[in-house]
Design a protein around this motif. Structure first.
Motif, PDB file in Angstrom:
ATOM      1  N   LEU A 124      55.815  16.380 127.061  1.00 17.32           N
ATOM      2  CA  LEU A 124      55.797  14.948 126.802  1.00 17.32           C
ATOM      3  C   LEU A 124      56.345  14.163 127.991  1.00 17.32           C
ATOM      4  O   LEU A 124      55.843  13.075 128.325  1.00 17.32           O
ATOM      5  CB  LEU A 124      56.602  14.630 125.539  1.00 17.32           C
ATOM      6  CG  LEU A 124      55.985  15.132 124.218  1.00 17.32           C
ATOM      7  CD1 LEU A 124      56.971  14.950 123.069  1.00 17.32           C
ATOM      8  CD2 LEU A 124      54.680  14.395 123.930  1.00 17.32           C
ATOM      9  N   ARG A 125      57.379  14.658 128.633  1.00 17.21           N
ATOM     10  CA  ARG A 125      57.893  13.972 129.828  1.00 17.21           C
ATOM     11  C   ARG A 125      56.824  13.899 130.912  1.00 17.21           C
ATOM     12  O   ARG A 125      56.702  12.899 131.636  1.00 17.21           O
ATOM     13  CB  ARG A 125      59.135  14.696 130.341  1.00 17.21           C
ATOM     14  CG  ARG A 125      60.371  14.550 129.442  1.00 17.21           C
ATOM     15  CD  ARG A 125      61.614  15.048 130.142  1.00 17.21           C
ATOM     16  NE  ARG A 125      62.759  15.063 129.233  1.00 17.21           N
ATOM     17  CZ  ARG A 125      63.182  16.123 128.553  1.00 17.21           C
ATOM     18  NH1 ARG A 125      62.530  17.279 128.698  1.00 17.21           N
ATOM     19  NH2 ARG A 125      64.211  16.047 127.746  1.00 17.21           N
ATOM     20  N   GLY A 126      56.082  15.002 131.044  1.00 15.10           N
ATOM     21  CA  GLY A 126      54.993  14.993 132.017  1.00 15.10           C
ATOM     22  C   GLY A 126      53.957  13.943 131.688  1.00 15.10           C
ATOM     23  O   GLY A 126      53.440  13.243 132.589  1.00 15.10           O
ATOM     24  N   GLN A 127      53.631  13.793 130.418  1.00 12.26           N
ATOM     25  CA  GLN A 127      52.654  12.780 130.021  1.00 12.26           C
ATOM     26  C   GLN A 127      53.177  11.369 130.287  1.00 12.26           C
ATOM     27  O   GLN A 127      52.429  10.483 130.754  1.00 12.26           O
ATOM     28  CB  GLN A 127      52.326  12.934 128.523  1.00 12.26           C
ATOM     29  CG  GLN A 127      51.490  14.164 128.200  1.00 12.26           C
ATOM     30  CD  GLN A 127      51.139  14.227 126.715  1.00 12.26           C
ATOM     31  OE1 GLN A 127      51.500  13.332 125.941  1.00 12.26           O
ATOM     32  NE2 GLN A 127      50.425  15.268 126.337  1.00 12.26           N
ATOM     33  N   ILE A 128      54.453  11.150 130.008  1.00  9.62           N
ATOM     34  CA  ILE A 128      55.043   9.824 130.248  1.00  9.62           C
ATOM     35  C   ILE A 128      55.016   9.480 131.730  1.00  9.62           C
ATOM     36  O   ILE A 128      54.677   8.353 132.137  1.00  9.62           O
ATOM     37  CB  ILE A 128      56.488   9.782 129.695  1.00  9.62           C
ATOM     38  CG1 ILE A 128      56.472   9.868 128.158  1.00  9.62           C
ATOM     39  CG2 ILE A 128      57.207   8.523 130.161  1.00  9.62           C
ATOM     40  CD1 ILE A 128      57.837  10.025 127.550  1.00  9.62           C
ATOM     41  N   GLU A 129      55.367  10.474 132.550  1.00  9.36           N
ATOM     42  CA  GLU A 129      55.358  10.249 133.992  1.00  9.36           C
ATOM     43  C   GLU A 129      53.953   9.915 134.481  1.00  9.36           C
ATOM     44  O   GLU A 129      53.756   8.974 135.299  1.00  9.36           O
ATOM     45  CB  GLU A 129      55.894  11.488 134.709  1.00  9.36           C
ATOM     46  CG  GLU A 129      56.020  11.313 136.218  1.00  9.36           C
ATOM     47  CD  GLU A 129      56.606  12.531 136.900  1.00  9.36           C
ATOM     48  OE1 GLU A 129      56.563  12.606 138.139  1.00  9.36           O
ATOM     49  OE2 GLU A 129      57.103  13.428 136.177  1.00  9.36           O
ATOM     50  N   ALA A 130      52.972  10.642 133.972  1.00 13.89           N
ATOM     51  CA  ALA A 130      51.601  10.393 134.392  1.00 13.89           C
ATOM     52  C   ALA A 130      51.139   9.015 133.935  1.00 13.89           C
ATOM     53  O   ALA A 130      50.475   8.274 134.690  1.00 13.89           O
ATOM     54  CB  ALA A 130      50.680  11.464 133.818  1.00 13.89           C
ATOM     55  N   ARG A 131      51.464   8.599 132.714  1.00 16.35           N
ATOM     56  CA  ARG A 131      51.056   7.295 132.209  1.00 16.35           C
ATOM     57  C   ARG A 131      51.755   6.170 132.970  1.00 16.35           C
ATOM     58  O   ARG A 131      51.172   5.099 133.215  1.00 16.35           O
ATOM     59  CB  ARG A 131      51.357   7.198 130.707  1.00 16.35           C
ATOM     60  CG  ARG A 131      50.397   7.996 129.849  1.00 16.35           C
ATOM     61  CD  ARG A 131      50.789   7.894 128.375  1.00 16.35           C
ATOM     62  NE  ARG A 131      49.805   8.567 127.546  1.00 16.35           N
ATOM     63  CZ  ARG A 131      48.705   8.014 127.080  1.00 16.35           C
ATOM     64  NH1 ARG A 131      48.418   6.752 127.391  1.00 16.35           N
ATOM     65  NH2 ARG A 131      47.856   8.692 126.332  1.00 16.35           N
ATOM     66  N   THR A 132      53.008   6.422 133.345  1.00 15.31           N
ATOM     67  CA  THR A 132      53.743   5.395 134.094  1.00 15.31           C
ATOM     68  C   THR A 132      53.110   5.162 135.456  1.00 15.31           C
ATOM     69  O   THR A 132      52.991   4.016 135.929  1.00 15.31           O
ATOM     70  CB  THR A 132      55.211   5.814 134.250  1.00 15.31           C
ATOM     71  OG1 THR A 132      55.790   5.985 132.949  1.00 15.31           O
ATOM     72  CG2 THR A 132      56.003   4.766 135.017  1.00 15.31           C
ATOM     73  N   GLU A 133      52.712   6.248 136.117  1.00 10.33           N
ATOM     74  CA  GLU A 133      52.065   6.115 137.425  1.00 10.33           C
ATOM     75  C   GLU A 133      50.750   5.345 137.314  1.00 10.33           C
ATOM     76  O   GLU A 133      50.329   4.657 138.251  1.00 10.33           O
ATOM     77  CB  GLU A 133      51.814   7.486 138.020  1.00 10.33           C
ATOM     78  CG  GLU A 133      53.105   8.203 138.434  1.00 10.33           C
ATOM     79  CD  GLU A 133      52.827   9.607 138.959  1.00 10.33           C
ATOM     80  OE1 GLU A 133      51.656  10.035 138.870  1.00 10.33           O
ATOM     81  OE2 GLU A 133      53.787  10.276 139.405  1.00 10.33           O
ATOM     82  N   LEU A 134      50.085   5.451 136.155  1.00  9.22           N
ATOM     83  CA  LEU A 134      48.802   4.765 135.951  1.00  9.22           C
ATOM     84  C   LEU A 134      48.980   3.410 135.284  1.00  9.22           C
ATOM     85  O   LEU A 134      47.983   2.746 134.931  1.00  9.22           O
ATOM     86  CB  LEU A 134      47.884   5.644 135.092  1.00  9.22           C
ATOM     87  CG  LEU A 134      47.463   6.989 135.704  1.00  9.22           C
ATOM     88  CD1 LEU A 134      46.720   7.820 134.678  1.00  9.22           C
ATOM     89  CD2 LEU A 134      46.616   6.759 136.949  1.00  9.22           C
ATOM     90  N   ASP A 135      50.237   3.007 135.126  1.00 10.74           N
ATOM     91  CA  ASP A 135      50.544   1.763 134.426  1.00 10.74           C
ATOM     92  C   ASP A 135      49.926   1.724 133.028  1.00 10.74           C
ATOM     93  O   ASP A 135      49.514   0.661 132.521  1.00 10.74           O
ATOM     94  CB  ASP A 135      50.054   0.544 135.236  1.00 10.74           C
ATOM     95  CG  ASP A 135      50.840   0.359 136.527  1.00 10.74           C
ATOM     96  OD1 ASP A 135      52.034   0.719 136.524  1.00 10.74           O
ATOM     97  OD2 ASP A 135      50.262  -0.103 137.519  1.00 10.74           O
ATOM     98  N   ALA A 136      49.834   2.880 132.385  1.00 14.75           N
ATOM     99  CA  ALA A 136      49.271   2.974 131.043  1.00 14.75           C
ATOM    100  C   ALA A 136      50.401   2.887 130.013  1.00 14.75           C
ATOM    101  O   ALA A 136      51.582   3.130 130.298  1.00 14.75           O
ATOM    102  CB  ALA A 136      48.522   4.295 130.870  1.00 14.75           C
ATOM    103  N   ASP A 137      50.033   2.538 128.796  1.00 19.09           N
ATOM    104  CA  ASP A 137      51.017   2.416 127.719  1.00 19.09           C
ATOM    105  C   ASP A 137      51.519   3.813 127.321  1.00 19.09           C
ATOM    106  O   ASP A 137      50.734   4.691 126.977  1.00 19.09           O
ATOM    107  CB  ASP A 137      50.376   1.727 126.511  1.00 19.09           C
ATOM    108  CG  ASP A 137      51.383   1.490 125.399  1.00 19.09           C
ATOM    109  OD1 ASP A 137      52.589   1.659 125.643  1.00 19.09           O
ATOM    110  OD2 ASP A 137      50.968   1.153 124.272  1.00 19.09           O
ATOM    111  N   ALA A 138      52.831   3.992 127.369  1.00 18.14           N
ATOM    112  CA  ALA A 138      53.432   5.295 127.032  1.00 18.14           C
ATOM    113  C   ALA A 138      54.368   5.197 125.836  1.00 18.14           C
ATOM    114  O   ALA A 138      55.191   6.083 125.604  1.00 18.14           O
ATOM    115  CB  ALA A 138      54.174   5.858 128.242  1.00 18.14           C
TER     116      ALA A 138
END
Length: 255
Positions: A124-138
């Motif tokens: 889940l941390r990996g997903q949050i990091e990836a979404r943050t880099e894409l400015d996506a809603d996490a």
């Protein structure tokens, strides 16, 4: 005393069952079985266990039989009290139950759950990091991570408790092993005292046995000690029965 075997119903202090269709072993078994309605008689004691079935193929442990006969007449030995005290000590020792295997399973299960939750939290941390880099809603992922983190904390607490329980179970197992060893030691000491009591009673009452040997049928030399007896086992058994206070009938299967 009353016996009923295959249509024969004799009564009296001595019963002749030679014409009855029954073996001596069956009669003796009926004597020792209080629920056997075929024979009603007094309850047999230790003497009967030694010499209650007299037959040509028997063996007689003279020392033990003489001691049992002496006890049937009320004789005791100083070692009896020591043996009884040792028995009481043994019975007072509690052997704790230790569920070590169950505790191990609990630790293993708790450890597996912690490992799984840690892996999920890392994902889940990996997903949050990836979404943050894409400015996506996490937001949903962060909520899921918070839930996993909470469950992980509970699982780690459970694992610690399981490990503590395992340590306690192992200590109980050690205590149980020590208690069993102590009980065995006391049992051995009590058995030794009983053997000493048996030997003492056999020696002290051997003269009575010798007198009985002289009075019963058979040719035997009792000697001057229980270990010196020379003769057949039937003669020894009859002598023991003569000197004992044995209320239950013995089975005699020889001439």
């Amino acid at each position: 005393m009353r016996a009923a075997f295959e249509g024969v119903t004799p009564t009296g202090t001595a019963l002749d069952l030679r014409n009855a269709d029954v073996s001596s072993a069956t009669v003796v078994a009926a004597v020792r079985d209080s629920d056997d309605e075929r024979l009603r008689c007094p309850v047999p004691g230790p003497v009967h266990e030694r010499v209650g079935h007299v037959h040509p193929e028997m063996t007689t442990a003279v020392r033990a039989a003489v001691a049992a006969a002496a006890r049937s007449r009320g004789a005791t030995a100083p070692e009896d009290e020591v043996a009884a005290a040792l028995d009481a000590k043994r019975e007072a020792i509690d052997v704790p139950e230790a569920a070590v295997a169950e505790a191990r399973r609990r630790v293993a299960d708790a450890g597996d759950e912690v490992a799984d939750l840690r892996e999920e939290a890392a994902r889940l941390r990996g997903q949050i990091e990836a979404r943050t880099e894409l400015d996506a809603d996490a937001a949903d992922t962060k909520a899921a991570l918070a839930d996993v983190t909470r469950r992980l904390s509970e699982a780690e607490t459970e694992r610690i408790a399981a490990e503590q329980a395992l340590d306690a179970a192992r200590q109980k197992a050690r205590d149980a092993r020590d208690a069993r060893e102590r009980r065995l030691e006391l049992a051995d000491r009590a058995a030794n005292r009983r053997r000493e009591a048996r030997d003492r009673l056999a020696r002290e009452h051997y003269d009575s046995f010798c007198d009985a040997v002289a009075a019963v049928p058979g040719d035997a030399d009792p000697g001057d000690a229980p270990t010196a007896y020379e003769g057949d086992a039937v003669t020894a058994a009859l002598a023991v029965l003569r000197m004992a206070d044995c209320r239950a009938p013995a089975g005699l299967a020889c001439g």
